[in-house]
Design a protein around this motif. Sequence first.
Motif, PDB file in Angstrom:
ATOM      1  N   HIS A   1      13.972   5.691 -18.319  1.00 30.63           N
ATOM      2  CA  HIS A   1      13.420   6.325 -19.139  1.00 30.63           C
ATOM      3  C   HIS A   1      14.123   7.000 -20.645  1.00 30.63           C
ATOM      4  CE1 HIS A   1      11.383   8.892 -15.995  1.00 30.63           C
ATOM      5  NE2 HIS A   1      12.211   8.231 -15.355  1.00 30.63           N
TER       6      HIS A   1
ATOM      7  N   CYS B   1       8.632  11.302 -21.789  1.00 33.90           N
ATOM      8  CA  CYS B   1       9.950  10.324 -22.027  1.00 33.90           C
ATOM      9  C   CYS B   1       8.808   9.025 -23.026  1.00 33.90           C
ATOM     10  CB  CYS B   1       9.588   9.371 -20.387  1.00 33.90           C
ATOM     11  SG  CYS B   1       9.578   7.572 -20.489  1.00 33.90           S
TER      12      CYS B   1
ATOM     13  N   ALA C   1       8.222   6.278 -22.462  1.00 28.10           N
ATOM     14  CA  ALA C   1       7.268   5.199 -21.877  1.00 28.10           C
ATOM     15  C   ALA C   1       6.432   5.146 -21.160  1.00 28.10           C
ATOM     16  CB  ALA C   1       8.834   4.443 -21.658  1.00 28.10           C
ATOM     17  N   CYS C   2       6.760   6.092 -20.380  1.00 30.98           N
ATOM     18  CA  CYS C   2       5.848   6.827 -19.628  1.00 30.98           C
ATOM     19  C   CYS C   2       5.411   7.985 -19.360  1.00 30.98           C
ATOM     20  CB  CYS C   2       6.473   7.107 -17.597  1.00 30.98           C
ATOM     21  SG  CYS C   2       8.010   8.307 -17.727  1.00 30.98           S
TER      22      CYS C   2
ATOM     23  N   CYS D   1      12.210   5.246 -14.253  1.00 36.53           N
ATOM     24  CA  CYS D   1      10.942   4.794 -15.078  1.00 36.53           C
ATOM     25  C   CYS D   1      10.630   4.026 -15.046  1.00 36.53           C
ATOM     26  CB  CYS D   1      11.977   4.831 -17.162  1.00 36.53           C
ATOM     27  SG  CYS D   1       9.656   4.901 -17.546  1.00 36.53           S
TER      28      CYS D   1
HETATM   29 ZN   LIG Z   1       9.600   7.182 -18.656  1.00 36.28          ZN
END
Ligand SMILES: [Zn+2]
Length: 231
Positions: free
Chosen positions: A15, A41, A43-44, A63
Amino acid sequence: MNIERLHLPLEPNGHWFRSEARAEAVRIDGVLLLAGGTPNCRACGVYPSARVVGGVAEVEEPCPDADGITTTVTIEVPSGKLLVSDSLRSVFSIDHDAFTSLDSARGQAQVIEAMAALGCAFGPATNCDLGLFRTGPDTYIMARPEWDEDDTPSLADSSRMASVCTDLWAYSCADFEHWQARGGDPADLDWSDTVVDVAPGTYRFVQHSGERGFDFDGPGTVIFAHVDRIS
Ligand SMILES: [Zn+2]
């Protein structure tokens, strides 16, 4: 009972957290327990759960977007007039609550795809000297040019097709006539809206801002999106 508050190093399991991110914890009579959640996070977009392992807070689930996201969409520009703007949300509106948080690469990818389904190429940027630049007969970049020591942008002014106000940290592009057909009024356009003459066709936008390591404020020319006519 002896209670001590402390911050544990956070093992991200892929993450994307800020580099200084820590997990709040308490030590009660020598037993370490997490006292709060993890950050979200980038990213996600989730707040992943963590557990204490050997004095470190370890995120349990890896992640799913650890490698980042390159988002590729297409829009039709049959009129050959591409409207380039800071925001076209008055005409192309989506329900943001239906998506992951926009401060994550996953949420941004979802919004980019939802907007493209309506005919609008949307993309996040930073507050910068953003513009659309022609790089070839049917190829463009949405980019922030590098400025050299003479305060001259490295991308020639002759290649700049449009400038975008970035107060909203984003750009939007759509076929001008499609935008009008959905209720857009040319009288509402301002300096940050430009109609660019392009070859009619299908345009692919490859958005890079969700890629791992993408530096919004990086040195050199920062390319937020590659744009090209594919048919
Ligand atoms: Zn993530």
